[in-house]
Design a protein around this motif. Structure first.
Motif, PDB file in Angstrom:
ATOM      1  N   HIS A 230      -7.773   4.999   1.489  1.00 55.05           N
ATOM      2  CA  HIS A 230      -6.646   4.567   2.308  1.00 55.05           C
ATOM      3  C   HIS A 230      -7.048   4.313   3.760  1.00 55.05           C
ATOM      4  O   HIS A 230      -8.200   4.468   4.148  1.00 55.05           O
TER       5      HIS A 230
ATOM      6  N   GLU B  70       0.853  -1.177   0.000  1.00 53.37           N
ATOM      7  CA  GLU B  70       0.000   0.000   0.000  1.00 53.37           C
ATOM      8  C   GLU B  70       0.891   1.229   0.000  1.00 53.37           C
ATOM      9  O   GLU B  70       1.355   1.690   1.037  1.00 53.37           O
TER      10      GLU B  70
ATOM     11  N   SER C 160      -8.133   5.820  -4.580  1.00 54.46           N
ATOM     12  CA  SER C 160      -7.905   4.794  -3.563  1.00 54.46           C
ATOM     13  C   SER C 160      -8.395   5.282  -2.205  1.00 54.46           C
ATOM     14  O   SER C 160      -8.189   6.442  -1.831  1.00 54.46           O
TER      15      SER C 160
END
Length: 357
Positions: free
Chosen positions: A300, A12, A298
């Protein structure tokens, strides 16, 4: 020569690659993780000390968050980046070497040359073609051709013995398909005159979506931008180097400066808080239950965007800021790159973290 993946593959964020040969060693990108833990790259102290150069593809913290960490651990070589990247990052290394748009090819050493070009990901984002000790490497950075706002120097007919290519999206469609889905989801959320909130980062897709929304919805849905994004629009809207020519012909007045509070029916609001980390952002959403909220990047581990999405309060449609898996394969096929390492995809991790080429 070998490449060591210090982060960014099956991870990530935390993008970082270390390359070492007989005479030279260098690092490409130095990011922290986006899972809320701010993990730094898996670099050994001797690798950090041995690296002669640090190449930075763009400003986002999953590529730059660990620059200060490397410096504190002993890296003291030049840090190469574009002027826009230098402007955007918080920690500014003392030994920065700014890439000159009039010199896209550099000779750092007699056997160490660099070529670079724009990636279309955000202002200042670049790719690198590095020739060192008779071998060639390509680092795409976060790569996006045909963006609605940012220019890309498309990579074609290039040879690289080793290539690290953006493959963030595990899907077989292409950017045009994703942009269409974003427009459809936005239109659906505004179907009955509801306002629309678009949480975005300070740098990157906000201006790209703003341009497409302006072209698609016109004056029917006025577009407002948080001060930080509006400032970027004023800064970049008439600068041709990182922006398409047709963008520079548009008047600044197509977007409005927003106070981050006022909401009107049928209007579109770009909020520079992509993960809804600020309490004021969350309070704004709760105060306007009829307002649509569309997440486009994205989600997170920090902020509350994930909570709003999982509860159904926010919807999601992916904006193509990176390459899909199909586009990564398209880029590979358009060039001579026998050894490719896909990166930026947390679902895909190579069997080894070291590649010899």
């Amino acid at each position: 020569m070998q490449l060591f993946v210090a982060g960014g593959c099956g991870d990530e964020g935390r993008n970082c690659f270390y390359v070492e040969g007989d005479r030279h060693a260098f690092i490409v990108d130095a990011g922290t993780s986006t899972d809320g833990l701010d993990r730094v790259p898996d670099l050994m102290p001797e690798q950090i000390h041995k690296a002669e150069y640090l190449f930075i593809t763009h400003s986002h913290r999953d590529h730059t968050g660990a620059i200060e960490y490397l410096v504190k651990k002993g890296f003291n070589g030049p840090v190469l980046m574009s002027n826009q990247t230098y402007r955007q990052i918080h920690y500014k290394p003392w030994n920065t070497m700014i890439l000159d748009s009039t010199a896209p090819e550099l000779e750092l050493e007699p056997d160490f040359t660099v070529k670079w070009g724009r990636t279309g990901h955000c202002a200042g984002a670049v790719w690198f073609k590095i020739e060192v000790e008779g071998r060639s490497l390509f680092f795409s950075g976060d790569y996006r051709e045909n963006d609605t706002f940012y220019r890309c120097d498309a990579v074609r007919g290039m040879h690289a013995d080793m290539a690290v290519i953006d493959a963030a999206y595990s899907r077989r469609d292409r950017g045009s398909d994703l942009r269409k889905q974003v427009l459809e989801k936005a239109a659906a959320l505004m179907e009955k005159g509801a306002p629309l909130l678009m949480p975005v980062p300070h740098y990157g897709r906000g201006l790209s979506m703003g341009i497409l929304f302006h072209k698609t919805f016109g004056e029917e849905h006025p577009i407002h931008m948080s001060p930080k994004l509006y400032e970027e629009w004023l800064r970049l809207g008439h600068r041709k180097y990182f922006v398409h020519d047709e963008i520079t012909e548009l008047p600044f007045s197509i977007f409005n400066l927003w106070d981050n509070q006022t909401i009107e029916k049928g209007h579109i609001y770009f909020l520079t808080d992509a993960q809804l980390s600020r309490a004021s952002s969350r309070e704004l959403i709760m105060a306007h239950p009829d307002m649509g909220v569309l997440l486009t990047g994205s989600i997170h581990g920090y902020g509350k965007a994930k909570c709003f999405f999982e509860s159904g309060r926010a919807k999601f449609a992916l904006w193509p800021n990176h390459l899909t898996w199909q586009e990564m394969e398209d880029l590979r096929a358009a060039n001579d790159m026998p050894l490719v390492v896909p990166f930026h995809n947390k679902k895909v991790k190579p069997e080894n973290d070291t590649f010899v080429f």
